[in-house]
Design an enzyme around this catalytic site. Structure first.
Site, PDB file in Angstrom:
ATOM      1  N   ALA A   1       0.978  -1.259  -0.068  1.00 33.03           N
ATOM      2  CA  ALA A   1      -0.041  -0.089   0.110  1.00 33.03           C
ATOM      3  C   ALA A   1       0.969   1.077   0.093  1.00 33.03           C
ATOM      4  O   ALA A   1       1.869   1.307   0.658  1.00 33.03           O
ATOM      5  CB  ALA A   1      -0.771   0.023   1.242  1.00 33.03           C
ATOM      6  N   ILE A   2       0.548   2.406  -0.802  1.00 37.91           N
ATOM      7  CA  ILE A   2       1.249   3.539  -0.870  1.00 37.91           C
ATOM      8  C   ILE A   2       0.367   4.675  -0.562  1.00 37.91           C
ATOM      9  O   ILE A   2      -0.568   5.012  -0.969  1.00 37.91           O
ATOM     10  CB  ILE A   2       1.806   3.595  -2.004  1.00 37.91           C
ATOM     11  CG1 ILE A   2       2.789   2.439  -2.576  1.00 37.91           C
ATOM     12  CG2 ILE A   2       2.492   4.885  -2.370  1.00 37.91           C
ATOM     13  CD1 ILE A   2       3.344   2.484  -4.076  1.00 37.91           C
TER      14      ILE A   2
ATOM     15  N   CYS B   1      -8.522  -0.403   2.086  1.00 37.00           N
ATOM     16  CA  CYS B   1      -8.358   0.660   1.169  1.00 37.00           C
ATOM     17  C   CYS B   1      -9.667   0.771   0.639  1.00 37.00           C
ATOM     18  O   CYS B   1      -9.807   1.511  -0.608  1.00 37.00           O
ATOM     19  CB  CYS B   1      -7.328   0.551   0.286  1.00 37.00           C
ATOM     20  SG  CYS B   1      -5.573   0.343   1.021  1.00 37.00           S
TER      21      CYS B   1
ATOM     22  N   LEU C   1       5.399   3.664   1.800  1.00 38.78           N
ATOM     23  CA  LEU C   1       4.960   2.619   1.193  1.00 38.78           C
ATOM     24  C   LEU C   1       5.135   1.648   2.383  1.00 38.78           C
ATOM     25  O   LEU C   1       5.827   1.840   3.456  1.00 38.78           O
ATOM     26  CB  LEU C   1       5.284   2.114   0.086  1.00 38.78           C
ATOM     27  CG  LEU C   1       6.828   1.735   0.056  1.00 38.78           C
ATOM     28  CD1 LEU C   1       6.969  -0.050   0.433  1.00 38.78           C
ATOM     29  CD2 LEU C   1       7.574   2.097  -1.282  1.00 38.78           C
TER      30      LEU C   1
END
Length: 157
Positions: free
Chosen positions: A55-56, A86, A69
């Site tokens: 995930a960033i 998310c 990240l």
């Protein structure tokens, strides 16, 4: 990984920066673990099949980057079964350890009792690939926590 960069020395383009961070992870997974990862159109992050491994999330102020990240290496993914990570439905969260365990001995990695080793190898690979993608030379400097815990008198201004 929490890079702090001045994008004025690279590209002043946030989409470029996000894709570059994704590229770092894709290279790590490929070069170190022989895992074929990719981007998924319309979603930021790095994917292996239906599983999101990285995930960033970034923050940028005056072209200085903050945050970065999260790459799931040995993460306990149980809590993700109870949420929609998310906001993305019909997709799972995965980890390097889980993918290596699924591929079995053919991966060349033994995952049982090797979490610290797996994390260290991933860390080193992230630094290497980050320096290549961003064309930087990294100089390592380690600090001991004891340096910050020493009691020293405060100097008045």
């Amino acid at each position: 990984m929490y890079p702090i960069l001045n994008l004025r020395y690279h590209k002043m383009d946030l989409h470029w920066y996000l894709r570059a961070l994704e590229e770092v992870v894709i290279r790590v997974l490929s070069s170190t673990f022989s895992i074929k990862a990719s981007r998924l159109d319309g979603f930021t992050g790095v994917w292996v099949g239906n599983q999101k491994l990285a995930a960033i999330g970034i923050r940028v102020s005056r072209w200085i980057t903050y945050h970065g990240l999260a790459l799931n290496v040995t993460t306990d993914l149980t809590p993700f079964q109870h949420i929609v990570p998310c906001g993305i439905r019909n997709r799972q969260v995965g980890s390097i350890e889980g993918l290596l365990r699924e591929s079995g001995p053919s991966s060349g990695w033994r995952t049982e009792n090797s979490s610290p080793h797996l994390i260290a190898v991933t860390h080193d690979s992230l630094l290497k690939e980050f320096s290549e993608v961003f064309q930087l030379t990294l100089n390592h400097k380690f600090f001991s926590c004891s340096n910050f815990l020493k009691e020293e008198p405060l100097n008045p201004l």
